[in-house]
Write an enzyme that holds these catalytic residues in place. Sequence first.
Site: not given
Ligand code: AMP
Length: 138
Positions: A101, A103
């Site tokens: 993903h 951001h």
């Molecule tokens: P990372 O630390 O780069 O793996 O980022 C994961 C991101 O996913 C974090 O910013 C979380 O807040 C976000 N996240 C986790 N679960 C969900 C969800 N069900 N819906 C939307 N965002 C999510």
Amino acid sequence: MVREDCIFCKIANGEIPAAALYEDDDFRVILDAGPASRGHALILPKQHYQDLCELDEAVGAKVLGLAARLGKAMKSGLGCAGFNLVQNNGEAAGQTVKHFHMHIIPRYEGGPEMVAWNPGVVSPEDREQIVEEVTAHM
Ligand code: AMP
Ligand code: ZN
């Protein structure tokens, strides 16, 4: 490939509802559930790739263009002054969800400092060494 045990596969393919900013054949873009700033979004490929190293090149080639579209729309629509792209690979880098993903984090005038580090130092010898160590694996 879509993984049954992956929450982002489920969100990207509409099995779990989410606030979507954009969708096409390859991606769904959602709002982050724990936003770093107002409008913090995530670009999710619909296929499962664990991280950037696994990402299909043709899919990956579309990510930056989509991020630029979103960033422009955030500047116009949300009034942010800029935005950061953040993309974590591996637990050591802070990756918590093992589905690639990107951001997109809107940044507002006077807002908190977020993506920052204390500049270190590198010697000329180490710089040469680093170049050798990485280029040997390209
Ligand atoms: P990372 O630390 O780069 O793996 O980022 C994961 C991101 O996913 C974090 O910013 C979380 O807040 C976000 N996240 C986790 N679960 C969900 C969800 N069900 N819906 C939307 N965002 C999510
Ligand atoms: Zn997945």
